[in-house]
Design an enzyme around this catalytic site. Structure first.
Site, PDB file in Angstrom:
ATOM      1  N   ARG A  41       0.884  14.798 -14.174  1.00  0.00           N
ATOM      2  CA  ARG A  41      -0.421  15.286 -14.631  1.00  0.00           C
ATOM      3  C   ARG A  41      -0.485  16.807 -14.505  1.00  0.00           C
ATOM      4  O   ARG A  41      -0.046  17.383 -13.499  1.00  0.00           O
ATOM      5  CB  ARG A  41      -1.558  14.652 -13.809  1.00  0.00           C
ATOM      6  CG  ARG A  41      -1.635  13.144 -13.846  1.00  0.00           C
ATOM      7  CD  ARG A  41      -2.315  12.590 -15.059  1.00  0.00           C
ATOM      8  NE  ARG A  41      -3.748  12.825 -15.076  1.00  0.00           N
ATOM      9  CZ  ARG A  41      -4.644  12.014 -14.528  1.00  0.00           C
ATOM     10  NH1 ARG A  41      -4.264  10.926 -13.873  1.00  0.00           N
ATOM     11  NH2 ARG A  41      -5.924  12.289 -14.629  1.00  0.00           N
ATOM     12  N   SER A  46      -9.461  19.857 -18.369  1.00  0.00           N
ATOM     13  CA  SER A  46     -10.003  18.794 -17.521  1.00  0.00           C
ATOM     14  C   SER A  46     -11.206  19.312 -16.746  1.00  0.00           C
ATOM     15  O   SER A  46     -11.126  20.358 -16.088  1.00  0.00           O
ATOM     16  CB  SER A  46      -8.940  18.293 -16.540  1.00  0.00           C
ATOM     17  OG  SER A  46      -9.518  17.411 -15.603  1.00  0.00           O
ATOM     18  N   ASP A  96     -13.528   8.669 -21.450  1.00  0.00           N
ATOM     19  CA  ASP A  96     -13.180   7.371 -20.870  1.00  0.00           C
ATOM     20  C   ASP A  96     -13.666   6.191 -21.704  1.00  0.00           C
ATOM     21  O   ASP A  96     -13.259   5.050 -21.465  1.00  0.00           O
ATOM     22  CB  ASP A  96     -13.730   7.258 -19.445  1.00  0.00           C
ATOM     23  CG  ASP A  96     -12.928   8.070 -18.447  1.00  0.00           C
ATOM     24  OD1 ASP A  96     -11.790   8.467 -18.786  1.00  0.00           O
ATOM     25  OD2 ASP A  96     -13.421   8.317 -17.328  1.00  0.00           O
TER      26      ASP A  96
END
Length: 429
Positions: A118, A164, A311
């Site tokens: 990540r 992010s 999401d």
């Protein structure tokens, strides 16, 4: 593996699991507060437990029970060992910033294979702007991450807003330790802003104030220096991301269900799932603390901007398969940076079931086919894919076999049991 078969009807009352986002932030805030905090209705999922166990390594004392976590917080100390945060990107990113404010020494943070892929470089660069010393041991912007304790020496930090939101949350939770007031300046428009609103909301409950900057040539956040985290009693609300699978099942199947523990006034961006299914044609009733659904509904395809709701993309992809016309998902470049590349994964796996789905640079175009066929699906260790594909399997002809079902423990540990309780035809083998 999870075996899913066509389900004729679902009926019953069930509760959405507690919010993962709120639990992460609350347990870390409570651990930084000098005193005792009671966290009611926490999510006892793998990711949130990673945050709790990591905080214990920094000196917090935490009694973990199903219904309440009792947290005795204090000033963070240098961990005695490497901090392994498992599969939790939220834990890694928030604690990378906060670990810079221990009194002395170094912190090493790492995780599983997925976590070590990540991206972390934007956060490392931002912390370096503040005068802090941190780096990737592989020199490629991924974990393991080494952080040296140090004072914040610069009080303006610039960071992209479209990567992010966890990077920005980490800065928000670190900068209150600065001796001076600080500013986070966003150099690009914000994506996933509701997650930042959750951070601000939780910080406020624990005594830390953050103000938004909205000027003509400057957008960001202002954080006062020398703030103290204060202990409190805090109740964690239900999770709309997890509830989205229940909502999707309700609108697609012959159903009579009530989803409890989801609140009408929630700050969660994923509460948008209610508006999405309404726009698609479902008559869903949202009350103060629950959602009632009596399906099925004939859905129509719509265009959905997922800037703030990454999401929800797997859920939307499944809904689109059964909607009349085209469902277009756009502004979702950041969806590729989750547990896996969810745009590619949804395209590849749902296509195996007969879905007509086209992957774009920033989203998906799904043409409704009304009928899917059972298939063997990979989920790439992604909990949200497991749950979304389960709903697809409940609507499909034949048998759907889903690999990696144990990943649901991250956000919805009793997903299978709850789905079976309302009549879903699913089994773990």
């Amino acid at each position: 593996m999870l075996v899913v078969k066509k389900t004729p009807k679902i009926k019953g009352i069930l509760s959405a699991p507690p919010s993962k986002s709120y639990t992460h932030r609350a347990v870390i805030c409570a651990s930084l507060a000098n005193g005792v905090s009671n966290l009611k209705n926490p999510l006892n999922g793998a990711d949130c437990l990673s945050s709790a166990h990591a905080c214990e390594m920094f000196g917090a004392e935490i009694d973990l029970n199903d219904e309440k976590w009792v947290v005795r917080g204090s000033e963070f100390k240098t961990p005695d060992n490497i901090v392994d945060i498992g599969n939790s990107g939220t834990t890694l990113r928030i604690l990378t910033g906060i670990s810079s404010q221990i009194s002395d020494g170094y912190t090493v943070l790492t995780g599983d294979d997925s976590i070590r892929k990540r991206p972390m470089q934007p956060l490392l660069d931002a912390l370096k702007q503040l005068g802090l010393n941190c780096f990737s041991t592989k020199n490629n912007g991924t974990a393991p991450i080494v952080v040296k304790s140090g004072k914040i020496s610069n009080n303006v930090v610039e960071i992209r807003g479209d990567m992010s939101s966890q990077f920005i949350t980490s800065l928000m939770m670190t900068l209150p330790f600065s001796e001076n007031d600080s500013e986070i300046i966003l150099t690009t428009p914000i994506k996933s802003e509701p997650y930042l609103n959750i951070t601000i909301d939780v910080l406020d409950k624990f005594g830390v104030k953050i103000d938004k900057i909205e000027e003509k040539n400057k957008v960001g956040y202002k954080i006062k220096g020398n703030q103290k985290y204060l202990p409190c009693d805090y109740t964690i609300e239900g999770d709309y991301s997890s509830a989205s699978y229940l909502v999707a099942a309700g609108v697609l199947l012959n159903s009579d269900i009530v989803i409890k523990n989801v609140f009408k006034d929630s700050k969660q961006g994923d509460r948008e799932i209610i508006e999405i299914v309404k726009k698609m044609g479902a008559n869903v009733e949202i009350n103060e603390d629950n959602v009632q659904i009596m399906g099925p509904y004939k859905l129509k395809g719509i265009e959905i901007d997922v800037t703030d709701i990454p999401d929800l993309v797997p859920t939307i992809a499944v809904l689109g398969c059964f909607a009349e016309g085209k469902t277009v998902v756009y502004n979702g470049e950041h969806v590729r940076l989750k547990e896996c590349d969810r745009l590619a994964a949804c395209t590849t796996e749902l296509s195996k079931m007969g879905a007509e789905i086209e992957e774009k640079k920033d989203g998906l175009i799904i043409t409704g086919v009304h009928k899917l066929n059972g298939a063997k699906l990979k989920t790439y260790h992604d909990h949200r894919l497991v749950m979304a594909f389960t709903i697809a399997g409940m609507m499909a002809d034949g048998e759907t076999v889903i690999e990696g079902e144990d990943s649901v423990k991250i956000s919805f540990p009793d997903f299978v049991d709850k789905m079976k309780s309302i009549g879903s035809n699913i089994e773990v083998i």
